[in-house]
Design a protein around this motif. Structure first.
Motif, PDB file in Angstrom:
ATOM      1  N   HIS A   1      -4.898  -8.030  -0.309  1.00  0.00           N
ATOM      2  CA  HIS A   1      -4.534  -7.201   0.832  1.00  0.00           C
ATOM      3  C   HIS A   1      -4.880  -7.922   2.135  1.00  0.00           C
ATOM      4  CE1 HIS A   1      -5.331  -4.403  -2.522  1.00  0.00           C
ATOM      5  NE2 HIS A   1      -4.307  -3.728  -2.034  1.00  0.00           N
TER       6      HIS A   1
ATOM      7  N   THR B   1       0.819  -1.214   0.000  1.00  0.00           N
ATOM      8  CA  THR B   1       0.000   0.000   0.000  1.00  0.00           C
ATOM      9  C   THR B   1       0.852   1.263   0.000  1.00  0.00           C
ATOM     10  OG1 THR B   1      -0.110   0.092   2.429  1.00  0.00           O
ATOM     11  CG2 THR B   1      -1.805  -1.194   1.294  1.00  0.00           C
TER      12      THR B   1
ATOM     13  N   ASN C   1       2.916  -7.745   0.622  1.00  0.00           N
ATOM     14  CA  ASN C   1       1.652  -7.906   1.336  1.00  0.00           C
ATOM     15  C   ASN C   1       1.584  -9.379   1.710  1.00  0.00           C
ATOM     16  OD1 ASN C   1      -1.188  -7.703   2.182  1.00  0.00           O
ATOM     17  ND2 ASN C   1      -1.065  -5.712   1.164  1.00  0.00           N
TER      18      ASN C   1
END
Length: 309
Positions: A237, A204, A211
């Protein structure tokens, strides 16, 4: 004050079986119930067993809300709330909260007063404490990415990197425990507290960032060992996670909640209509997943018991 009632079950199946071993975690006929909706980002669910109460953070609303399953009542728990994020409960039943605005960890006492616990290390302020766990000995571990800090000030306010910290309230000692995370996020211990799982949501922050979920070994008063990647989000995510008494990992992601065996094998999912941010095990038997997601809070019974908070 926010008042309301649970909004009822969602249409469609609650569970997706990826591996037959997930069937042992399912409750026949269980449905995902939407408890509340009305936020732009909910986080930090924590179950207060002494009060039979679920509390969570509404970060954009700068407030914490509560749900009492026995009565169905939904109310404001605290507002304003210092931009709260992750929450947990210590062994005395007290709520421990990551407060992003003052960049600190704080505790709610039984009488409702707030006790600031730690807001800096070696004179430097933290970024924005994100998620938190408390071990059996009362030591507080928390992640400190920079999500809650003004981007324009990140390089000039004395903060040094994004790490996981260990704070001992008995001695007042705070230690940096990690050195190579981009954005440390959710964290949880194995039932015997010999393993620590930490999510890195660095994708992010930068295009080539990670991730994934990493696994560390924990030595008494020593450095963390290992740190290998146990599960990769594969373009998705991750966020918060919890562990059950069998060592299975329940991990928030874009589709809801993923369930992994201790070796990292994905065995199933609890499906949601929006991205999940975090979860806890609640209810008298600690067998109800209570899940914060983008706009809403959900619950679903499972055939698993949450490890002690």
């Amino acid at each position: 004050m926010v008042e309301g009632k649970p909004l009822g079950p969602l249409a469609g199946p609650a569970f997706e079986i990826v591996d037959p071993r997930f069937a042992a975690c399912m409750v026949e006929g269980a449905a995902v119930e939407r408890i509340w909706t009305g936020s732009r980002w909910t986080e930090g669910p924590a179950w207060l067993p002494d009060r039979g109460l679920l509390v969570w953070s509404d970060i954009p609303g700068d407030r914490m809300l509560s749900f009492e399953p026995a009565t169905g009542r939904i109310a404001t728990f605290r507002a304003p709330a210092q931009s709260p994020n992750g929450n947990t409960v210590d062994r005395q039943g007290r709520l421990v909260t990551c407060e992003q605005t003052p960049h600190r960890i704080a505790r709610t006492e039984p009488d409702g007063t707030m006790t600031p616990l730690v807001d800096r290390i070696d004179g430097r302020p933290f970024n924005s404490p994100n998620d938190v766990v408390v071990t059996r000995d009362g030591v507080i571990w928390f992640s400190d990415p920079s999500y809650g800090r003004d981007r324009s000030r990140r390089d000039d306010d004395g903060v040094s990197g994004c790490h996981v910290y260990r704070f001992d309230p008995a001695s007042g000692t705070v230690r940096q425990m990690t050195h190579d995370f981009v954005m440390p996020n959710g964290l949880a211990f194995s039932p015997d507290e010999r393993l620590l799982y930490i999510v890195d949501t660095g994708s992010t922050e930068r295009a080539d960032g990670p991730n994934h979920l990493r696994r560390f070994t924990v030595a008494t008063d020593g450095p963390l060992g290992g740190g290998e990647v146990l599960v990769d989000a594969d373009g998705g995510h991750f966020d918060g996670l919890r562990v059950d008494t069998e060592g299975r990992l329940w991990l928030a992601d874009d589709q809801g909640i993923r369930c992994h065996l201790p070796d990292g094998t994905l065995i199933g999912r609890v499906l949601l209509p929006e991205r999940a941010s975090n979860l806890t095990f609640g209810g008298a038997a600690r067998d109800t997943l209570m899940i914060t997601a983008t706009t809403s809070v959900y619950s679903c019974r499972v055939n698993a018991t949450g490890a002690a908070p």
